[in-house]
Motif scaffolding. Structure first.
Motif, PDB file in Angstrom:
ATOM      1  N   TRP A  51      42.907 111.405  -8.687  1.00  0.00           N
ATOM      2  CA  TRP A  51      42.470 110.015  -8.561  1.00  0.00           C
ATOM      3  C   TRP A  51      42.787 109.209  -9.823  1.00  0.00           C
ATOM      4  CZ3 TRP A  51      39.053 106.500 -10.671  1.00  0.00           C
ATOM      5  CH2 TRP A  51      38.740 105.384  -9.881  1.00  0.00           C
ATOM      6  N   PRO A  52      42.444 109.717 -11.039  1.00  0.00           N
ATOM      7  CA  PRO A  52      42.812 108.934 -12.238  1.00  0.00           C
ATOM      8  C   PRO A  52      44.324 108.726 -12.368  1.00  0.00           C
ATOM      9  CG  PRO A  52      41.229 110.638 -12.813  1.00  0.00           C
ATOM     10  CD  PRO A  52      41.665 110.902 -11.406  1.00  0.00           C
ATOM     11  N   GLU A  53      45.116 109.734 -12.029  1.00  0.00           N
ATOM     12  CA  GLU A  53      46.568 109.569 -12.060  1.00  0.00           C
ATOM     13  C   GLU A  53      47.021 108.517 -11.048  1.00  0.00           C
ATOM     14  OE1 GLU A  53      47.993 114.084 -13.300  1.00  0.00           O
ATOM     15  OE2 GLU A  53      47.607 113.627 -11.185  1.00  0.00           O
ATOM     16  N   SER A  54      46.370 108.472  -9.903  1.00  0.00           N
ATOM     17  CA  SER A  54      46.712 107.488  -8.870  1.00  0.00           C
ATOM     18  C   SER A  54      46.422 106.072  -9.342  1.00  0.00           C
ATOM     19  CB  SER A  54      45.945 107.788  -7.573  1.00  0.00           C
ATOM     20  OG  SER A  54      46.367 109.007  -7.026  1.00  0.00           O
ATOM     21  N   VAL A  55      45.291 105.882 -10.027  1.00  0.00           N
ATOM     22  CA  VAL A  55      44.956 104.572 -10.581  1.00  0.00           C
ATOM     23  C   VAL A  55      46.056 104.123 -11.543  1.00  0.00           C
ATOM     24  CG1 VAL A  55      43.344 103.329 -12.093  1.00  0.00           C
ATOM     25  CG2 VAL A  55      42.464 104.811 -10.283  1.00  0.00           C
ATOM     26  N   THR A  56      46.449 105.015 -12.449  1.00  0.00           N
ATOM     27  CA  THR A  56      47.493 104.715 -13.435  1.00  0.00           C
ATOM     28  C   THR A  56      48.843 104.488 -12.763  1.00  0.00           C
ATOM     29  OG1 THR A  56      46.322 106.019 -15.087  1.00  0.00           O
ATOM     30  CG2 THR A  56      48.659 105.588 -15.507  1.00  0.00           C
ATOM     31  N   PHE A  57      49.164 105.316 -11.781  1.00  0.00           N
ATOM     32  CA  PHE A  57      50.429 105.211 -11.052  1.00  0.00           C
ATOM     33  C   PHE A  57      50.554 103.842 -10.380  1.00  0.00           C
ATOM     34  CE2 PHE A  57      52.853 105.804  -7.104  1.00  0.00           C
ATOM     35  CZ  PHE A  57      54.037 106.331  -7.591  1.00  0.00           C
ATOM     36  N   CYS A  58      49.514 103.428  -9.654  1.00  0.00           N
ATOM     37  CA  CYS A  58      49.564 102.131  -8.977  1.00  0.00           C
ATOM     38  C   CYS A  58      49.694 100.999  -9.997  1.00  0.00           C
ATOM     39  CB  CYS A  58      48.339 101.931  -8.099  1.00  0.00           C
ATOM     40  SG  CYS A  58      48.304 102.970  -6.617  1.00  0.00           S
ATOM     41  N   LYS A  59      48.917 101.075 -11.072  1.00  0.00           N
ATOM     42  CA  LYS A  59      48.968 100.035 -12.099  1.00  0.00           C
ATOM     43  C   LYS A  59      50.369  99.933 -12.696  1.00  0.00           C
ATOM     44  CE  LYS A  59      45.384  99.233 -14.627  1.00  0.00           C
ATOM     45  NZ  LYS A  59      44.296  99.270 -15.627  1.00  0.00           N
ATOM     46  N   ALA A  60      51.013 101.075 -12.904  1.00  0.00           N
ATOM     47  CA  ALA A  60      52.363 101.094 -13.482  1.00  0.00           C
ATOM     48  C   ALA A  60      53.387 100.455 -12.541  1.00  0.00           C
ATOM     49  CB  ALA A  60      52.778 102.522 -13.820  1.00  0.00           C
ATOM     50  N   THR A  61      53.087 100.413 -11.243  1.00  0.00           N
ATOM     51  CA  THR A  61      53.995  99.801 -10.275  1.00  0.00           C
ATOM     52  C   THR A  61      53.615  98.346  -9.984  1.00  0.00           C
ATOM     53  OG1 THR A  61      52.740 100.557  -8.336  1.00  0.00           O
ATOM     54  CG2 THR A  61      54.456 102.034  -9.182  1.00  0.00           C
ATOM     55  N   GLY A  62      52.692  97.788 -10.773  1.00  0.00           N
ATOM     56  CA  GLY A  62      52.294  96.391 -10.575  1.00  0.00           C
ATOM     57  C   GLY A  62      51.355  96.196  -9.409  1.00  0.00           C
ATOM     58  N   SER A  63      50.613  97.227  -9.062  1.00  0.00           N
ATOM     59  CA  SER A  63      49.670  97.146  -7.950  1.00  0.00           C
ATOM     60  C   SER A  63      48.360  97.809  -8.378  1.00  0.00           C
ATOM     61  CB  SER A  63      50.275  97.823  -6.714  1.00  0.00           C
ATOM     62  OG  SER A  63      50.626  99.169  -6.990  1.00  0.00           O
ATOM     63  N   TYR A  64      47.503  98.112  -7.428  1.00  0.00           N
ATOM     64  CA  TYR A  64      46.232  98.779  -7.715  1.00  0.00           C
ATOM     65  C   TYR A  64      45.920  99.726  -6.564  1.00  0.00           C
ATOM     66  CZ  TYR A  64      44.829  94.696  -4.935  1.00  0.00           C
ATOM     67  OH  TYR A  64      44.758  93.715  -3.972  1.00  0.00           O
ATOM     68  N   LEU A  65      45.104 100.734  -6.857  1.00  0.00           N
ATOM     69  CA  LEU A  65      44.695 101.681  -5.818  1.00  0.00           C
ATOM     70  C   LEU A  65      43.906 100.892  -4.784  1.00  0.00           C
ATOM     71  CD1 LEU A  65      45.059 104.684  -5.218  1.00  0.00           C
ATOM     72  CD2 LEU A  65      42.962 105.130  -6.484  1.00  0.00           C
ATOM     73  N   VAL A  66      44.268 101.034  -3.533  1.00  0.00           N
ATOM     74  CA  VAL A  66      43.816 100.161  -2.450  1.00  0.00           C
ATOM     75  C   VAL A  66      42.294  99.970  -2.416  1.00  0.00           C
ATOM     76  CG1 VAL A  66      43.708 102.003  -0.698  1.00  0.00           C
ATOM     77  CG2 VAL A  66      44.124  99.647   0.014  1.00  0.00           C
ATOM     78  N   ARG A  67      41.907  98.721  -2.150  1.00  0.00           N
ATOM     79  CA  ARG A  67      40.512  98.359  -1.880  1.00  0.00           C
ATOM     80  C   ARG A  67      40.408  98.060  -0.393  1.00  0.00           C
ATOM     81  NH1 ARG A  67      41.293  94.888  -6.687  1.00  0.00           N
ATOM     82  NH2 ARG A  67      41.546  93.136  -5.267  1.00  0.00           N
ATOM     83  N   VAL A  68      39.668  98.858   0.337  1.00  0.00           N
ATOM     84  CA  VAL A  68      39.493  98.674   1.779  1.00  0.00           C
ATOM     85  C   VAL A  68      38.267  97.773   1.953  1.00  0.00           C
ATOM     86  CG1 VAL A  68      39.270  99.817   4.016  1.00  0.00           C
ATOM     87  CG2 VAL A  68      40.393 101.006   2.110  1.00  0.00           C
ATOM     88  N   GLU A  69      38.525  96.499   2.257  1.00  0.00           N
ATOM     89  CA  GLU A  69      37.453  95.512   2.204  1.00  0.00           C
ATOM     90  C   GLU A  69      36.997  94.976   3.562  1.00  0.00           C
ATOM     91  OE1 GLU A  69      38.078  93.463  -2.020  1.00  0.00           O
ATOM     92  OE2 GLU A  69      39.855  93.343  -0.729  1.00  0.00           O
ATOM     93  N   THR A  70      37.737  95.260   4.628  1.00  0.00           N
ATOM     94  CA  THR A  70      37.337  94.794   5.964  1.00  0.00           C
ATOM     95  C   THR A  70      37.664  95.862   6.998  1.00  0.00           C
ATOM     96  OG1 THR A  70      39.478  93.808   6.512  1.00  0.00           O
ATOM     97  CG2 THR A  70      37.876  92.381   5.343  1.00  0.00           C
ATOM     98  N   GLU A  71      37.046  95.733   8.144  1.00  0.00           N
ATOM     99  CA  GLU A  71      37.340  96.659   9.237  1.00  0.00           C
ATOM    100  C   GLU A  71      38.790  96.508   9.690  1.00  0.00           C
ATOM    101  OE1 GLU A  71      35.535  98.075  13.552  1.00  0.00           O
ATOM    102  OE2 GLU A  71      34.802  96.223  12.658  1.00  0.00           O
ATOM    103  N   ALA A  72      39.289  95.276   9.737  1.00  0.00           N
ATOM    104  CA  ALA A  72      40.681  95.054  10.150  1.00  0.00           C
ATOM    105  C   ALA A  72      41.648  95.732   9.189  1.00  0.00           C
ATOM    106  CB  ALA A  72      40.975  93.553  10.234  1.00  0.00           C
ATOM    107  N   GLU A  73      41.382  95.627   7.890  1.00  0.00           N
ATOM    108  CA  GLU A  73      42.230  96.284   6.904  1.00  0.00           C
ATOM    109  C   GLU A  73      42.153  97.800   7.056  1.00  0.00           C
ATOM    110  OE1 GLU A  73      43.055  96.016   2.110  1.00  0.00           O
ATOM    111  OE2 GLU A  73      41.007  95.665   2.821  1.00  0.00           O
ATOM    112  N   HIS A  74      40.944  98.322   7.267  1.00  0.00           N
ATOM    113  CA  HIS A  74      40.752  99.757   7.455  1.00  0.00           C
ATOM    114  C   HIS A  74      41.511 100.240   8.693  1.00  0.00           C
ATOM    115  CE1 HIS A  74      37.682 103.289   7.865  1.00  0.00           C
ATOM    116  NE2 HIS A  74      38.819 103.683   7.327  1.00  0.00           N
ATOM    117  N   ASP A  75      41.411  99.500   9.792  1.00  0.00           N
ATOM    118  CA  ASP A  75      42.137  99.863  11.017  1.00  0.00           C
ATOM    119  C   ASP A  75      43.644  99.901  10.781  1.00  0.00           C
ATOM    120  OD1 ASP A  75      39.744 100.099  12.411  1.00  0.00           O
ATOM    121  OD2 ASP A  75      39.917  98.125  13.373  1.00  0.00           O
TER     122      ASP A  75
END
Length: 164
Positions: free
Chosen positions: A45-69
Motif C-alpha cells: 500500500w505505501p509503495e502504491s501511494v508513492t507509485f501513483c504520486k510519481a505518475t501525477g495521480s493518487y491512489l483511488v478515492r472511491v467516493e460514490t456508489e456510481a464510481e464504485h460500480d
C-alpha cells in the motif's frame, strides 16, 4: 502521448458561452470527472501511494456508489486477461483504528461499502482495497500485502469563452 476523449460542458449567460473540454492521459479510462488506471504491478500500500504520486495521480478515492460500480465493472473485465485479483484504494485507518481516512487528503470516508465481515480490524490491517472475494467491495489488509494499485487522476480540463 495524450489520448483525447472529449466532453463538453457549457455554461450560458446572456453575453457569452463558456465551454469546458476534458480528456484523460494515455492508459487511463474516464468516468465522470476523473481518469483511472489499473496497474498490473503488485505493490504494498505505501509503495502504491508513492507509485501513483510519481505518475501525477493518487491512489483511488472511491467516493460514490456510481464510481464504485464503475471500478468493480473494470476490475471484473480485467479478470479474463490478467491474473489480477484485489486492488489497493487510498483509504487507511493507521492513524486511529476504525477511523478510515483518504490518506492523500486526510478526510473521512463518506461512502463505504465493505465486503461481508470487513473491515475485520485484525491486528495491522490498516489499509483498504477492493476485495476480489467480496465482489470488489472494500476490504482491509496488512499494508505490506502486495496488491495492484488503481491510480486516479483529475480530468484534464481546458476551457474557452465563445462570444455568443
Amino acid at each position: 502521448m495524450w489520448k483525447y476523449v472529449f466532453t463538453i460542458a457549457c455554461l450560458h449567460n446572456l453575453v457569452s458561452v463558456y465551454c469546458q473540454t476534458g480528456s484523460c492521459r494515455d492508459g487511463y479510462t474516464r468516468h465522470a470527472n476523473s481518469c483511472y488506471r489499473f496497474h498490473h504491478v503488485e505493490l504494498s500500500w505505501p509503495e502504491s501511494v508513492t507509485f501513483c504520486k510519481a505518475t501525477g495521480s493518487y491512489l483511488v478515492r472511491v467516493e460514490t456508489e456510481a464510481e464504485h460500480d464503475f471500478l468493480k465493472l473494470k476490475a471484473k473485465e480485467m479478470l479474463g486477461t490478467y491474473p489480477l485479483y484485489s486492488f489497493w484504494i487510498g483509504a487507511t485507518d493507521a492513524v486511529e483504528n476504525g477511523k478510515w481516512l483518504w490518506a492523500d487528503i486526510l478526510t473521512r470516508l463518506v461512502y463505504t461499502k465493505w465486503a461481508l465481515g470487513q473491515p475485520n480490524n485484525s491486528p495491522g490491517e490498516d489499509c483498504a482495497g477492493l476485495y476480489y472475494q467480496g465482489g470488489y467491495d472494500f476490504g482491509d489488509w496488512v499494508c505490506r500485502t502486495l496488491l495492484h494499485p488503481i491510480c486516479e487522476a483529475d480530468l484534464q480540463v481546458q476551457g474557452e469563452t465563445v462570444i455568443g
